[in-house]
Design a protein around this motif. Structure first.
Motif, PDB file in Angstrom:
ATOM      1  N   ASN A   1     -57.795  58.564  42.128  1.00  0.00           N
ATOM      2  CA  ASN A   1     -57.624  59.947  41.678  1.00  0.00           C
ATOM      3  C   ASN A   1     -56.396  60.117  40.788  1.00  0.00           C
ATOM      4  OD1 ASN A   1     -59.903  60.765  43.021  1.00  0.00           O
ATOM      5  ND2 ASN A   1     -58.795  61.355  44.860  1.00  0.00           N
ATOM      6  N   ARG A   2     -55.396  59.276  40.938  1.00  0.00           N
ATOM      7  CA  ARG A   2     -54.179  59.371  40.123  1.00  0.00           C
ATOM      8  C   ARG A   2     -54.416  58.960  38.673  1.00  0.00           C
ATOM      9  NH1 ARG A   2     -49.951  55.696  42.807  1.00  0.00           N
ATOM     10  NH2 ARG A   2     -50.512  54.764  40.851  1.00  0.00           N
ATOM     11  N   TRP A   3     -55.450  58.257  38.423  1.00  0.00           N
ATOM     12  CA  TRP A   3     -55.652  57.660  37.114  1.00  0.00           C
ATOM     13  C   TRP A   3     -56.128  58.627  36.061  1.00  0.00           C
ATOM     14  CZ3 TRP A   3     -57.729  52.047  37.563  1.00  0.00           C
ATOM     15  CH2 TRP A   3     -56.817  51.306  38.292  1.00  0.00           C
ATOM     16  N   PHE A   4     -56.327  59.873  36.431  1.00  0.00           N
ATOM     17  CA  PHE A   4     -56.723  60.853  35.427  1.00  0.00           C
ATOM     18  C   PHE A   4     -55.627  61.029  34.387  1.00  0.00           C
ATOM     19  CE2 PHE A   4     -57.218  65.152  33.727  1.00  0.00           C
ATOM     20  CZ  PHE A   4     -58.510  65.048  33.249  1.00  0.00           C
ATOM     21  N   SER A   5     -54.375  60.997  34.838  1.00  0.00           N
ATOM     22  CA  SER A   5     -53.267  61.216  33.906  1.00  0.00           C
ATOM     23  C   SER A   5     -52.636  59.922  33.410  1.00  0.00           C
ATOM     24  CB  SER A   5     -52.191  62.076  34.575  1.00  0.00           C
ATOM     25  OG  SER A   5     -51.685  61.419  35.711  1.00  0.00           O
ATOM     26  N   GLU A   6     -53.032  58.794  33.930  1.00  0.00           N
ATOM     27  CA  GLU A   6     -52.468  57.511  33.502  1.00  0.00           C
ATOM     28  C   GLU A   6     -52.846  57.236  32.052  1.00  0.00           C
ATOM     29  OE1 GLU A   6     -50.342  54.056  33.951  1.00  0.00           O
ATOM     30  OE2 GLU A   6     -50.713  55.436  35.587  1.00  0.00           O
ATOM     31  N   GLY A   7     -51.876  57.153  31.182  1.00  0.00           N
ATOM     32  CA  GLY A   7     -52.129  56.867  29.777  1.00  0.00           C
ATOM     33  C   GLY A   7     -52.516  58.075  28.938  1.00  0.00           C
ATOM     34  N   ALA A   8     -52.384  59.277  29.484  1.00  0.00           N
ATOM     35  CA  ALA A   8     -52.761  60.481  28.725  1.00  0.00           C
ATOM     36  C   ALA A   8     -51.861  60.664  27.507  1.00  0.00           C
ATOM     37  CB  ALA A   8     -52.699  61.713  29.620  1.00  0.00           C
ATOM     38  N   GLY A   9     -50.586  60.446  27.680  1.00  0.00           N
ATOM     39  CA  GLY A   9     -49.657  60.567  26.557  1.00  0.00           C
ATOM     40  C   GLY A   9     -49.938  59.536  25.480  1.00  0.00           C
ATOM     41  N   THR A  10     -50.266  58.328  25.901  1.00  0.00           N
ATOM     42  CA  THR A  10     -50.596  57.269  24.961  1.00  0.00           C
ATOM     43  C   THR A  10     -51.845  57.626  24.155  1.00  0.00           C
ATOM     44  OG1 THR A  10     -49.666  55.660  26.472  1.00  0.00           O
ATOM     45  CG2 THR A  10     -51.142  54.822  24.779  1.00  0.00           C
ATOM     46  N   TYR A  11     -52.825  58.203  24.820  1.00  0.00           N
ATOM     47  CA  TYR A  11     -54.065  58.615  24.155  1.00  0.00           C
ATOM     48  C   TYR A  11     -53.773  59.638  23.056  1.00  0.00           C
ATOM     49  CZ  TYR A  11     -58.807  60.453  23.664  1.00  0.00           C
ATOM     50  OH  TYR A  11     -60.016  60.858  23.167  1.00  0.00           O
ATOM     51  N   VAL A  12     -52.980  60.649  23.388  1.00  0.00           N
ATOM     52  CA  VAL A  12     -52.669  61.709  22.425  1.00  0.00           C
ATOM     53  C   VAL A  12     -51.823  61.171  21.271  1.00  0.00           C
ATOM     54  CG1 VAL A  12     -51.456  63.906  22.125  1.00  0.00           C
ATOM     55  CG2 VAL A  12     -52.911  63.547  24.118  1.00  0.00           C
ATOM     56  N   VAL A  13     -50.838  60.346  21.586  1.00  0.00           N
ATOM     57  CA  VAL A  13     -49.973  59.794  20.535  1.00  0.00           C
ATOM     58  C   VAL A  13     -50.759  58.861  19.628  1.00  0.00           C
ATOM     59  CG1 VAL A  13     -47.999  58.272  20.137  1.00  0.00           C
ATOM     60  CG2 VAL A  13     -47.830  60.105  21.807  1.00  0.00           C
ATOM     61  N   ALA A  14     -51.625  58.035  20.190  1.00  0.00           N
ATOM     62  CA  ALA A  14     -52.443  57.132  19.360  1.00  0.00           C
ATOM     63  C   ALA A  14     -53.391  57.921  18.469  1.00  0.00           C
ATOM     64  CB  ALA A  14     -53.226  56.160  20.250  1.00  0.00           C
ATOM     65  N   TRP A  15     -53.972  58.999  19.016  1.00  0.00           N
ATOM     66  CA  TRP A  15     -54.861  59.851  18.215  1.00  0.00           C
ATOM     67  C   TRP A  15     -54.096  60.495  17.058  1.00  0.00           C
ATOM     68  CZ3 TRP A  15     -54.517  65.372  18.211  1.00  0.00           C
ATOM     69  CH2 TRP A  15     -55.471  65.991  17.424  1.00  0.00           C
ATOM     70  N   LEU A  16     -52.962  61.106  17.382  1.00  0.00           N
ATOM     71  CA  LEU A  16     -52.165  61.774  16.345  1.00  0.00           C
ATOM     72  C   LEU A  16     -51.637  60.795  15.303  1.00  0.00           C
ATOM     73  CD1 LEU A  16     -50.014  64.559  17.973  1.00  0.00           C
ATOM     74  CD2 LEU A  16     -51.401  64.718  15.933  1.00  0.00           C
ATOM     75  N   PHE A  17     -51.131  59.669  15.757  1.00  0.00           N
ATOM     76  CA  PHE A  17     -50.586  58.672  14.840  1.00  0.00           C
ATOM     77  C   PHE A  17     -51.657  58.200  13.864  1.00  0.00           C
ATOM     78  CE2 PHE A  17     -49.726  54.241  13.717  1.00  0.00           C
ATOM     79  CZ  PHE A  17     -48.485  54.391  13.111  1.00  0.00           C
ATOM     80  N   THR A  18     -52.833  57.852  14.394  1.00  0.00           N
ATOM     81  CA  THR A  18     -53.914  57.375  13.530  1.00  0.00           C
ATOM     82  C   THR A  18     -54.360  58.456  12.553  1.00  0.00           C
ATOM     83  OG1 THR A  18     -54.648  55.947  15.330  1.00  0.00           O
ATOM     84  CG2 THR A  18     -56.198  56.317  13.532  1.00  0.00           C
ATOM     85  N   LEU A  19     -54.498  59.669  13.034  1.00  0.00           N
ATOM     86  CA  LEU A  19     -54.926  60.778  12.173  1.00  0.00           C
ATOM     87  C   LEU A  19     -53.909  61.042  11.065  1.00  0.00           C
ATOM     88  CD1 LEU A  19     -57.058  62.988  11.739  1.00  0.00           C
ATOM     89  CD2 LEU A  19     -55.734  64.430  13.276  1.00  0.00           C
TER      90      LEU A  19
END
Length: 91
Positions: free
Chosen positions: A66-84
């Motif tokens: 259940n804890r894994w919902f937020s694991e890597g959430a910041g990385t996901y957003v930063v990778a999306w923004l950086f690539t865009l």
């Protein structure tokens, strides 16, 4: 590689892929379709959540899954923004 590391890199790669897809949507359809990026990135994040919870974390106890919902959430957003941003700047 630990399951948490796999989730981190899965979300980083998925964020970059969603950044590319968001860029392609805006590049092909103009600024009028930019609003489609938000549901797209949310769906991509939920996909990585279900992959992590039901495939990568099968052997872990329920409370850790259940804890894994937020694991890597910041990385996901930063990778999306950086690539865009990088793709928008280059083209």
């Amino acid at each position: 590689m630990k399951p948490r590391d796999r989730i981190f890199w899965l979300r980083a790669a998925a964020g970059a892929a969603m950044g590319l897809l968001s860029f392609l949507i805006v590049a092909m359809g103009g600024e009028g379709l930019a609003y489609l990026s938000l549901p797209l990135i949310l769906a991509g994040y939920l996909l990585t959540y279900y992959l992590a919870r039901f495939i990568l974390a099968r052997d872990l106890p329920q409370e850790e899954r259940n804890r894994w919902f937020s694991e890597g959430a910041g990385t996901y957003v930063v990778a999306w923004l950086f690539t865009l941003i990088v793709l928008s700047t280059l083209l």
